[in-house]
Design a protein around this motif. Sequence first.
Motif, PDB file in Angstrom:
ATOM      1  N   SER A  65       0.843  -1.204   0.000  1.00  0.00           N
ATOM      2  CA  SER A  65       0.000   0.000   0.000  1.00  0.00           C
ATOM      3  C   SER A  65       0.874   1.248   0.000  1.00  0.00           C
ATOM      4  CB  SER A  65      -0.915   0.013   1.229  1.00  0.00           C
ATOM      5  OG  SER A  65      -1.678  -1.164   1.313  1.00  0.00           O
TER       6      SER A  65
ATOM      7  N   TRP B  54      -4.302   4.557  -0.735  1.00  0.00           N
ATOM      8  CA  TRP B  54      -5.366   4.518   0.266  1.00  0.00           C
ATOM      9  C   TRP B  54      -6.552   3.649  -0.128  1.00  0.00           C
ATOM     10  CZ3 TRP B  54      -3.671   6.264   4.626  1.00  0.00           C
ATOM     11  CH2 TRP B  54      -2.817   7.365   4.687  1.00  0.00           C
ATOM     12  N   ASN B  55      -6.850   3.556  -1.411  1.00  0.00           N
ATOM     13  CA  ASN B  55      -8.151   3.031  -1.829  1.00  0.00           C
ATOM     14  C   ASN B  55      -8.120   1.681  -2.519  1.00  0.00           C
ATOM     15  OD1 ASN B  55      -9.636   5.414  -0.968  1.00  0.00           O
ATOM     16  ND2 ASN B  55      -8.699   6.469  -2.707  1.00  0.00           N
TER      17      ASN B  55
ATOM     18  N   ALA C 239      -3.755   8.145   8.595  1.00  0.00           N
ATOM     19  CA  ALA C 239      -4.677   7.137   8.069  1.00  0.00           C
ATOM     20  C   ALA C 239      -5.961   7.073   8.888  1.00  0.00           C
ATOM     21  CB  ALA C 239      -3.989   5.775   8.057  1.00  0.00           C
TER      22      ALA C 239
ATOM     23  N   TYR D   8      -3.951  -2.406   5.274  1.00  0.00           N
ATOM     24  CA  TYR D   8      -2.867  -1.765   4.547  1.00  0.00           C
ATOM     25  C   TYR D   8      -1.578  -2.535   4.820  1.00  0.00           C
ATOM     26  CZ  TYR D   8      -5.803   2.411   3.881  1.00  0.00           C
ATOM     27  OH  TYR D   8      -6.796   3.280   3.523  1.00  0.00           O
TER      28      TYR D   8
ATOM     29  N   GLY E  41      -9.218   6.057   6.640  1.00  0.00           N
ATOM     30  CA  GLY E  41      -8.742   4.884   5.916  1.00  0.00           C
ATOM     31  C   GLY E  41      -8.469   3.710   6.824  1.00  0.00           C
TER      32      GLY E  41
ATOM     33  N   GLU F 293       3.778   6.193  -2.298  1.00  0.00           N
ATOM     34  CA  GLU F 293       2.480   5.586  -2.578  1.00  0.00           C
ATOM     35  C   GLU F 293       2.654   4.349  -3.446  1.00  0.00           C
ATOM     36  OE1 GLU F 293      -1.833   7.034  -4.359  1.00  0.00           O
ATOM     37  OE2 GLU F 293       0.002   7.681  -5.371  1.00  0.00           O
TER      38      GLU F 293
END
Length: 493
Positions: A356, A371-372, A415, A386, A420, A367
């Motif tokens: 993640s 997050w998604n 987060a 994550y 998240g 990244e």
Amino acid sequence: MYKSLCYCNISTITRNMNGFIKAVESIENENPGLSMLEVVKGIRKTVGFQTNLIENYLGDESDAHNLAMKPSVAAYVSEVVHHKVSKFGEEEGVVLTLDGSNVALAPMLLGLEAGLQSTTKNLIPGLYPLTLTENLAASFLHHAQNEQTSVPLGSKGFWDSIKSPKVYTLSGLPSLATDALLTGGIDGTILGSEVAKFNHLEISLSNLLKSYYSHKLDLAGLDTAPRLISQKRRINFRTLLRFSSLKNQVADALTNHLGFYKNSDRKTLDAVMHEGFEKFAYLYAVCPNIIMRSQWGAAAYIGSPTYLSLPVPYLFIHHTYEPSKPCITFEQCASDMRSMQKFHQQTNGWDDIGYSFVAGSDGNLYEGRGWNWVGAHTKGYNSKGYGVSFIGDYTSSLPVKSAMDMVRYDFTKCAVDAGGLSSSYSLYGHRQAVSTECPGNTLYQEIQSWEHYKQKRSSPLTNHICFPRCPRGTRATLRDAHMHYKRRCVHAT
């Protein structure tokens, strides 16, 4: 990472901070004996950078020195200082720094000038308006009136090349307070405050910029680095800034935009300001500096990603094992990210890099799936958590403390605050869910003292990777390289 600067063709200039510093050095050599303030004011006069706001706080540019400089240098400086966004989404007046940040030069130089001409250490006239508040207020109002076609702040982008950046293009919806403008404003606030507090009569502008933007970390990362460097931007910003004062100044700046009142009441105005400022504080003071996929040069996701159902209840800690060495520069960390993504996609056959997020020892968080998107980091739990990995092999050593703190404190708070990660999340080492040595013995021992660590496997954390049995008289060993499980049978002892 930086190539030699050529001022010959403005359309192909390399837009990095090192190039701008070299231009400043050239100006200083052509104008010996001038103070840092005189050089900064002279640059502003040369590029014709003057507004009513600037004149109100910094005075008329007409009293500044007419700097002697080569025509090519003058054209270069004007090109990289003037900020604007083209209709094609190209952001000008932005340079790439050694730490991977994108900095708009105008607010940084204005903050410096405000600090240099200040007569007090604690109250620098115009510092916030010149660096941050006007851009924030303008962007908040613009977004309130154009919600479908803009974002309130922080539009990021990508360079055409990391090694030789020339064109910076914004990604997604635009804002009037781009990431580069806000980063430049933060640097202007930090540097302006610094020069106001201490006697900098003997230091040149080029040397100040070198010490701040060009410091090279050693293997200890940020742990033993100097205080005033760009890699510690967020640490210094949190320490320095009085957020209540900045928030009040943003509110005052919004009030001054009387045109907004024609269509909105005070309640709407307050809501716009509060929501925007809270997001600003969250993105630029709470969260770690996250290098987006486009910034480190990620290849495209293969197929269509599956979206996580947020908030997720688990956080799994990994090490990369290979690359085995920590990365201490943006260029090396970005290269490691591309290497891992290539391995995961082409060798493992995955849709994308598995993690993640990935922590470098350069002060940045990179990244991965983000997050998604569902990752490929912990078999059986990719859709429930994550996976954050540290670049390096931590079988017998630990990551630098600053990298661990970034994940342990900054990432988890960011987060949770963003929705998240569940506020009651459970933290595990990779080996607690899968038969692997990841995240390395030493790092695994360390994370057992972290908040939310769970010692015992709580159902259903019982999945394992299964392999055929080894022949009699041998035993199995398992290593984890890029989450590519390598099992071999060795003679039993």
